[in-house]
Write a protein that holds these residues in place. Sequence first.
Motif, PDB file in Angstrom:
ATOM      1  N   GLU A 293       0.826  -1.065  -0.339  1.00 43.87           N
ATOM      2  CA  GLU A 293      -0.405   0.446   0.342  1.00 43.87           C
ATOM      3  C   GLU A 293       0.946   1.174   0.354  1.00 43.87           C
ATOM      4  OE1 GLU A 293      -3.196   0.065  -0.185  1.00 43.87           O
ATOM      5  OE2 GLU A 293      -3.759  -1.770  -0.045  1.00 43.87           O
ATOM      6  N   PHE A 294       2.150   1.218   0.857  1.00 45.66           N
ATOM      7  CA  PHE A 294       3.105   2.359   0.741  1.00 45.66           C
ATOM      8  C   PHE A 294       3.524   2.779  -0.256  1.00 45.66           C
ATOM      9  CE2 PHE A 294       6.412   4.809   1.271  1.00 45.66           C
ATOM     10  CZ  PHE A 294       6.459   5.269   2.485  1.00 45.66           C
ATOM     11  N   ILE A 295       3.944   1.609  -0.709  1.00 49.10           N
ATOM     12  CA  ILE A 295       5.004   2.179  -2.625  1.00 49.10           C
ATOM     13  C   ILE A 295       3.527   2.509  -3.336  1.00 49.10           C
ATOM     14  CG2 ILE A 295       6.488   0.296  -1.857  1.00 49.10           C
ATOM     15  CD1 ILE A 295       5.534  -1.384  -4.398  1.00 49.10           C
ATOM     16  N   LEU A 296       2.407   2.607  -3.512  1.00 47.86           N
ATOM     17  CA  LEU A 296       1.366   2.730  -4.591  1.00 47.86           C
ATOM     18  C   LEU A 296       1.147   4.386  -3.899  1.00 47.86           C
ATOM     19  CD1 LEU A 296      -0.916   0.052  -4.453  1.00 47.86           C
ATOM     20  CD2 LEU A 296       0.505   0.330  -6.128  1.00 47.86           C
ATOM     21  N   LYS A 297       1.055   4.446  -3.037  1.00 49.69           N
ATOM     22  CA  LYS A 297       0.614   6.029  -2.194  1.00 49.69           C
ATOM     23  C   LYS A 297       1.602   7.096  -2.324  1.00 49.69           C
ATOM     24  CE  LYS A 297      -0.792   4.617   1.674  1.00 49.69           C
ATOM     25  NZ  LYS A 297      -1.941   4.260   3.606  1.00 49.69           N
ATOM     26  N   THR A 298       3.191   6.704  -1.811  1.00 44.71           N
ATOM     27  CA  THR A 298       4.345   7.381  -1.849  1.00 44.71           C
ATOM     28  C   THR A 298       4.865   8.235  -3.300  1.00 44.71           C
ATOM     29  OG1 THR A 298       6.582   8.109  -0.969  1.00 44.71           O
ATOM     30  CG2 THR A 298       6.363   5.929  -2.013  1.00 44.71           C
ATOM     31  N   LYS A 299       4.272   9.710  -2.901  1.00 44.74           N
ATOM     32  CA  LYS A 299       5.223  10.643  -4.214  1.00 44.74           C
ATOM     33  C   LYS A 299       6.439  10.478  -4.049  1.00 44.74           C
ATOM     34  CE  LYS A 299       0.704  11.040  -5.410  1.00 44.74           C
ATOM     35  NZ  LYS A 299       0.018  10.323  -4.871  1.00 44.74           N
ATOM     36  N   ASP A 300       7.101   9.928  -2.955  1.00 47.85           N
ATOM     37  CA  ASP A 300       8.727  10.518  -3.047  1.00 47.85           C
ATOM     38  C   ASP A 300       9.487  10.201  -4.088  1.00 47.85           C
ATOM     39  OD1 ASP A 300       8.510  12.442  -0.929  1.00 47.85           O
ATOM     40  OD2 ASP A 300       8.212  11.241   0.514  1.00 47.85           O
ATOM     41  N   LYS A 301      11.177   9.841  -4.493  1.00 50.45           N
ATOM     42  CA  LYS A 301      11.289   8.993  -5.079  1.00 50.45           C
ATOM     43  C   LYS A 301      12.635   8.960  -4.255  1.00 50.45           C
ATOM     44  CE  LYS A 301       9.886   8.710  -9.096  1.00 50.45           C
ATOM     45  NZ  LYS A 301       9.945   9.133 -10.293  1.00 50.45           N
ATOM     46  N   TYR A 302      13.434   8.004  -4.151  1.00 53.49           N
ATOM     47  CA  TYR A 302      14.547   7.624  -3.036  1.00 53.49           C
ATOM     48  C   TYR A 302      15.619   7.254  -3.972  1.00 53.49           C
ATOM     49  CZ  TYR A 302      10.148   7.507  -0.936  1.00 53.49           C
ATOM     50  OH  TYR A 302       8.814   7.345   0.122  1.00 53.49           O
ATOM     51  N   ASP A 303      17.269   7.136  -3.304  1.00 53.20           N
ATOM     52  CA  ASP A 303      18.429   6.736  -3.701  1.00 53.20           C
ATOM     53  C   ASP A 303      18.336   5.237  -3.213  1.00 53.20           C
ATOM     54  OD1 ASP A 303      19.372   9.412  -4.437  1.00 53.20           O
ATOM     55  OD2 ASP A 303      19.078   9.645  -2.396  1.00 53.20           O
ATOM     56  N   LEU A 304      17.718   4.821  -2.658  1.00 49.38           N
ATOM     57  CA  LEU A 304      18.202   3.082  -2.110  1.00 49.38           C
ATOM     58  C   LEU A 304      16.638   2.686  -1.550  1.00 49.38           C
ATOM     59  CD1 LEU A 304      19.819   0.873  -1.438  1.00 49.38           C
ATOM     60  CD2 LEU A 304      20.347   2.211   0.629  1.00 49.38           C
ATOM     61  N   ILE A 305      15.927   1.429  -2.180  1.00 52.92           N
ATOM     62  CA  ILE A 305      14.821   0.984  -1.142  1.00 52.92           C
ATOM     63  C   ILE A 305      15.768  -0.289  -0.738  1.00 52.92           C
ATOM     64  CG2 ILE A 305      12.126   0.337  -1.729  1.00 52.92           C
ATOM     65  CD1 ILE A 305      12.465   2.604  -4.155  1.00 52.92           C
ATOM     66  N   ILE A 306      15.551  -0.841   0.343  1.00 51.15           N
ATOM     67  CA  ILE A 306      15.882  -2.083   1.195  1.00 51.15           C
ATOM     68  C   ILE A 306      14.311  -2.649   1.246  1.00 51.15           C
ATOM     69  CG2 ILE A 306      17.120  -3.151   3.370  1.00 51.15           C
ATOM     70  CD1 ILE A 306      18.955  -0.545   3.413  1.00 51.15           C
ATOM     71  N   ILE A 307      14.034  -3.804   1.031  1.00 55.19           N
ATOM     72  CA  ILE A 307      13.621  -4.792   1.126  1.00 55.19           C
ATOM     73  C   ILE A 307      13.743  -6.002   2.100  1.00 55.19           C
ATOM     74  CG2 ILE A 307      11.146  -6.143  -0.370  1.00 55.19           C
ATOM     75  CD1 ILE A 307      12.154  -4.406  -2.607  1.00 55.19           C
ATOM     76  N   ASP A 308      13.094  -5.753   3.130  1.00 59.26           N
ATOM     77  CA  ASP A 308      13.295  -6.801   4.071  1.00 59.26           C
ATOM     78  C   ASP A 308      12.125  -6.948   4.695  1.00 59.26           C
ATOM     79  OD1 ASP A 308      15.441  -8.833   5.899  1.00 59.26           O
ATOM     80  OD2 ASP A 308      15.179  -7.211   7.281  1.00 59.26           O
ATOM     81  N   ILE A 309      11.412  -7.762   3.293  1.00 60.53           N
ATOM     82  CA  ILE A 309       9.669  -8.625   4.272  1.00 60.53           C
ATOM     83  C   ILE A 309      10.049  -9.658   4.399  1.00 60.53           C
ATOM     84  CG2 ILE A 309       7.267  -7.965   3.694  1.00 60.53           C
ATOM     85  CD1 ILE A 309       7.616  -5.775   2.103  1.00 60.53           C
ATOM     86  N   PHE A 310       9.133 -10.289   5.410  1.00 60.73           N
ATOM     87  CA  PHE A 310       8.837 -11.511   6.190  1.00 60.73           C
ATOM     88  C   PHE A 310       7.972 -11.969   7.041  1.00 60.73           C
ATOM     89  CE2 PHE A 310      13.376 -11.324   4.648  1.00 60.73           C
ATOM     90  CZ  PHE A 310      13.393 -12.378   4.152  1.00 60.73           C
ATOM     91  N   GLN A 311       7.204 -12.776   7.003  1.00 67.37           N
ATOM     92  CA  GLN A 311       6.371 -13.356   8.456  1.00 67.37           C
ATOM     93  C   GLN A 311       6.762 -14.776   8.424  1.00 67.37           C
ATOM     94  OE1 GLN A 311       2.448 -13.077   6.883  1.00 67.37           O
ATOM     95  NE2 GLN A 311       2.181 -10.665   7.218  1.00 67.37           N
ATOM     96  N   ASP A 312       7.236 -14.391   9.418  1.00 68.71           N
ATOM     97  CA  ASP A 312       8.129 -16.016   9.819  1.00 68.71           C
ATOM     98  C   ASP A 312       9.055 -16.011   8.937  1.00 68.71           C
ATOM     99  OD1 ASP A 312       8.990 -16.940  12.016  1.00 68.71           O
ATOM    100  OD2 ASP A 312       7.667 -18.829  11.270  1.00 68.71           O
ATOM    101  N   THR A 313       8.733 -17.423   8.715  1.00 68.15           N
ATOM    102  CA  THR A 313      10.038 -17.978   7.517  1.00 68.15           C
ATOM    103  C   THR A 313       9.155 -17.770   6.220  1.00 68.15           C
ATOM    104  OG1 THR A 313       9.210 -20.179   7.830  1.00 68.15           O
ATOM    105  CG2 THR A 313      10.808 -19.804   8.479  1.00 68.15           C
ATOM    106  N   THR A 314       8.223 -17.213   6.038  1.00 67.08           N
ATOM    107  CA  THR A 314       7.432 -16.992   4.540  1.00 67.08           C
ATOM    108  C   THR A 314       7.642 -15.492   4.215  1.00 67.08           C
ATOM    109  OG1 THR A 314       5.586 -18.370   5.402  1.00 67.08           O
ATOM    110  CG2 THR A 314       5.243 -16.954   3.959  1.00 67.08           C
ATOM    111  N   MET A 315       7.492 -15.269   2.863  1.00 70.45           N
ATOM    112  CA  MET A 315       7.875 -14.218   1.855  1.00 70.45           C
ATOM    113  C   MET A 315       6.433 -14.121   1.223  1.00 70.45           C
ATOM    114  SD  MET A 315      11.445 -13.689   0.678  1.00 70.45           S
ATOM    115  CE  MET A 315      11.565 -12.296   0.303  1.00 70.45           C
ATOM    116  N   PRO A 316       6.067 -12.781   0.984  1.00 69.16           N
ATOM    117  CA  PRO A 316       4.390 -12.709   0.582  1.00 69.16           C
ATOM    118  C   PRO A 316       4.529 -12.349  -1.056  1.00 69.16           C
ATOM    119  CG  PRO A 316       4.708 -10.379   2.475  1.00 69.16           C
ATOM    120  CD  PRO A 316       6.366 -11.554   2.519  1.00 69.16           C
ATOM    121  N   ALA A 317       3.465 -13.335  -1.777  1.00 71.42           N
ATOM    122  CA  ALA A 317       3.570 -13.898  -2.744  1.00 71.42           C
ATOM    123  C   ALA A 317       4.146 -11.741  -3.509  1.00 71.42           C
ATOM    124  CB  ALA A 317       2.641 -14.366  -3.261  1.00 71.42           C
ATOM    125  N   PHE A 318       3.566 -11.500  -2.904  1.00 73.43           N
ATOM    126  CA  PHE A 318       3.278 -10.105  -3.823  1.00 73.43           C
ATOM    127  C   PHE A 318       5.073  -9.518  -4.621  1.00 73.43           C
ATOM    128  CE2 PHE A 318       3.014  -7.794   0.670  1.00 73.43           C
ATOM    129  CZ  PHE A 318       4.200  -7.024   0.098  1.00 73.43           C
TER     130      PHE A 318
END
Length: 221
Positions: A128-153
């Motif tokens: 939801e955040f990446i759909l809404k944000t108007k900012d641009k970024y130099d570095l985007i770190i993706i580190d998303i887990f639910q225990d040992t599961t990674m969301p399919a999206f």
Amino acid sequence: MLKKIVSYLLPIKIYQSKSAWSKSIEVTWANGELVLDSENTNYSYGSLQRILRKGLKTIGFKRIKKMEHVLVLGVAGGSVIKTLVDEIGFTGKITGVEIDPEIITVANTYFKINEIPNLTIVIDDAFEFILKTKDKYDLIIIDIFQDTTMPAFLFEKFFTDRVCFLLKSKGVVLFNTMCLDSESNLRNKKYVGEFYENQFKIRTIPRVEVHNELIVIEKLI
């Protein structure tokens, strides 16, 4: 101090709770440092910090230090943010997005991330955040887990395209993935192999831990 010393011999759990998003949130002294774990994996500090530190080193500490705005999708205890601030000396803006408010409460209490002056925490779903944000970024770190599961999206083209759209010129994505079996290893190979954008290049970093693979996407212009 005694718990810290004893933790070199055996881990000492000092806090445990759960939330709507996590079956177990644990703070433990292990090998002389506080770490944040879920039921089955490390969430922050410990091995995870070593993994992401290697990714940041591969991008280049000097390069990162000159950046203006870093986006962290998946904050947990904030170990990668501590690396940015304490080791790299990054003084630009850091936006951390975390879906679980209980995790942030723990991170503030035990890891003091609320004392980092250039950090803004947003409680939101990363998609939801990446759909809404108007900012641009130099570095985007993706580190998303639910225990040992990674969301399919995370592996869907729409999400990747949107994340890449949010990069500034010469920006970088650092994507931490978990590979526990042959299926997830094939998932990563397919993700990297099918990625094709003229303005970007993609690569993997040799693994620090056997079950984590870092993927780097760089904007070329």
